[in-house]
Design a protein around this motif. Structure first.
Motif, PDB file in Angstrom:
ATOM      1  N   PRO A  22       0.830  -1.209   0.000  1.00 60.17           N
ATOM      2  CA  PRO A  22       0.000   0.000   0.000  1.00 60.17           C
ATOM      3  C   PRO A  22       0.862   1.256   0.000  1.00 60.17           C
ATOM      4  O   PRO A  22       1.913   1.300   0.635  1.00 60.17           O
ATOM      5  CB  PRO A  22      -0.800  -0.125   1.306  1.00 60.17           C
ATOM      6  CG  PRO A  22      -0.777  -1.571   1.642  1.00 60.17           C
ATOM      7  CD  PRO A  22       0.535  -2.085   1.138  1.00 60.17           C
ATOM      8  N   ASP A 230      -5.954   3.054  -0.189  1.00 54.05           N
ATOM      9  CA  ASP A 230      -5.691   2.076  -1.253  1.00 54.05           C
ATOM     10  C   ASP A 230      -6.203   0.674  -0.900  1.00 54.05           C
ATOM     11  O   ASP A 230      -5.423  -0.277  -0.782  1.00 54.05           O
ATOM     12  CB  ASP A 230      -4.185   2.034  -1.537  1.00 54.05           C
ATOM     13  CG  ASP A 230      -3.864   1.304  -2.843  1.00 54.05           C
ATOM     14  OD1 ASP A 230      -4.774   1.167  -3.674  1.00 54.05           O
ATOM     15  OD2 ASP A 230      -2.711   0.872  -3.006  1.00 54.05           O
ATOM     16  N   ARG A 232      -7.875  -1.471  -2.660  1.00 52.71           N
ATOM     17  CA  ARG A 232      -7.756  -2.416  -3.783  1.00 52.71           C
ATOM     18  C   ARG A 232      -8.945  -3.364  -3.897  1.00 52.71           C
ATOM     19  O   ARG A 232      -8.792  -4.558  -4.158  1.00 52.71           O
ATOM     20  CB  ARG A 232      -6.447  -3.199  -3.661  1.00 52.71           C
ATOM     21  CG  ARG A 232      -5.226  -2.352  -3.943  1.00 52.71           C
ATOM     22  CD  ARG A 232      -3.972  -3.177  -3.917  1.00 52.71           C
ATOM     23  NE  ARG A 232      -3.219  -2.900  -2.707  1.00 52.71           N
ATOM     24  CZ  ARG A 232      -2.215  -3.670  -2.287  1.00 52.71           C
ATOM     25  NH1 ARG A 232      -1.875  -4.752  -2.943  1.00 52.71           N
ATOM     26  NH2 ARG A 232      -1.561  -3.350  -1.197  1.00 52.71           N
TER      27      ARG A 232
END
Length: 387
Positions: A22, A230, A232
């Motif tokens: 990250p 982040d 994802r």
């Protein structure tokens, strides 16, 4: 602690990693966050000694340099907070000015099957917001400030072991077609918790390493710091929405409903899955038209990418006699809407508490009405479940 400064033991060297690590979150300090300053003005931190001495505890205490540190033996047993009837009149003040630090002793992962496959051990309990229907303070009595659990490394390790034991998900269900879903915010709001410490960030980053699992939490607070984490695609944010006129009466200290809806595209673009909670549905004069207007607004402002992946839960109001009595002390106007004995019946909850919910016929008709309203005004919104 920065998002990538993982303490020893938090993520073992053989941990599954998918893609690059990250990125640095650039998370601002508490004092630099206008959202945090609006929500919290911590004057007292009641802390178990081990929690205060831990890395996470020290991080939190450093963020509130003017707060008095009060040692306590147990985060559950603080006499002038829990069970102190005098706190009913200072309900919101306690939430704004008091913080509790403890260690989570029982790291149980419980089955759910509604919003998630599993309920994760909590990283926090309580909330700085003051929704008049919230079920969490029923267990604490008269005060419900945030309790942060500082042993986040043990919590993450417990989740890793549980996810490994499950293996891949064998068949789709209403929670998710492919991933095991873990609710990480059953008794707290992770968006608000992220104003105080990196617990939420640590959990979101942990799930990016577990390809068979997904984190999930509901929120009524828009925290822009979360956009830098982040995720994802491995964390599902469920924005709770209700008609704005209901929210202004019942959702005290939360982000406006319009702001929660407007944030959905930004969170999707940042890598979150974005769902909605139509919750709670409160039956009162004109409620059907109010929900129709809300759903129409969502249909008008949400872009197609949000609609294509969105789903929703419909949750009818459940109330409680003890909470009703507390609300009469600090927010009696809310009870004119929440407390409707003529259309409510007693219901014993899973933990043994005696709650009230809408009578069977009233509830069934209301659920069907909400389904019809969604089909008419927001047909793109899949209802995962309603109860």
């Amino acid at each position: 602690m920065a998002a990538d400064d993982e303490p020893d033991g938090l993520f073992p060297l053989d941990e599954v990693r998918t893609g690059p690590p990250p990125r640095d979150t650039g998370r601002p300090s508490f004092r630099a966050s206008p959202e945090a300053r609006r929500m919290l003005d911590v004057r007292e931190i009641h802390a178990e000694p081990a929690a205060a001495a831990s890395p996470r505890g020290r991080q939190i205490i450093a963020a509130f340099p003017g707060a008095e540190i009060v040692p306590v033996d147990s985060h559950w047993r603080i006499p002038h907070l829990h069970g102190n009837e005098g706190n009913a009149e200072r309900w919101v003040r306690v939430k704004r000015t008091v913080l509790v630090l403890g260690e989570k002793k029982t790291l149980t992962v419980r089955p759910n099957g509604r919003s998630a496959d599993w309920i994760a051990p909590a990283a926090a309990n309580g909330c700085a917001m003051a929704c008049a229907y919230c079920y969490v303070p029923r267990r604490k009595g008269y005060a419900n400030p945030i309790t942060v659990f500082t042993n986040i490394d043990r919590l993450v390790a417990r989740l890793r072991r549980h996810i490994t034991e499950q293996g891949p998900k064998r068949e789709p269900n209403q929670c998710d077609p492919a991933a095991w879903v873990y609710d990480i915010g059953e008794n707290n709001d992770c968006s608000v918790d992220a104003l105080i410490s990196d617990n939420t960030a640590d959990l979101i980053h942990a799930f990016t390493r577990w390809p068979t699992a997904k984190a999930s939490f509901a929120t009524k607070f828009v925290n822009p710091d979360l956009l830098r984490l982040d995720p994802r695609g491995r964390t599902r944010v469920r924005f709770s929405v209700m008609p704005p006129e209901d929210s202004r009466l019942l959702d005290i200290r939360t982000s406006p409903v319009e702001q929660r809806i407007a944030a959905a595209p930004d969170f999707l673009e940042a890598g979150y899955e974005v769902h909605f909670n139509l919750s709670p549905v409160v039956v009162r004069p004109g409620w059907e038209q109010a929900w129709a207007e809300l759903l129409t607004h969502m249909d008008d402002v949400l872009p197609r990418p949000v609609k294509d992946q969105a789903a929703a839960e419909v949750i009818m109001l459940t109330h409680n006699q003890d909470l009703h009595d507390v609300n009469l002390r600090w927010h009696p106007r809310a009870e004119g809407t929440l407390w409707r004995p003529e259309i409510q019946q007693a219901k014993r909850s899973e933990n043994g508490a005696m709650n009230v919910r809408y009578r069977n016929a009233t509830k069934a008709a209301a659920v069907e009405t909400v389904r019809d309203l969604v089909a008419r005004h927001a047909p793109w919104l899949t209802i995962r479940y309603a109860f």
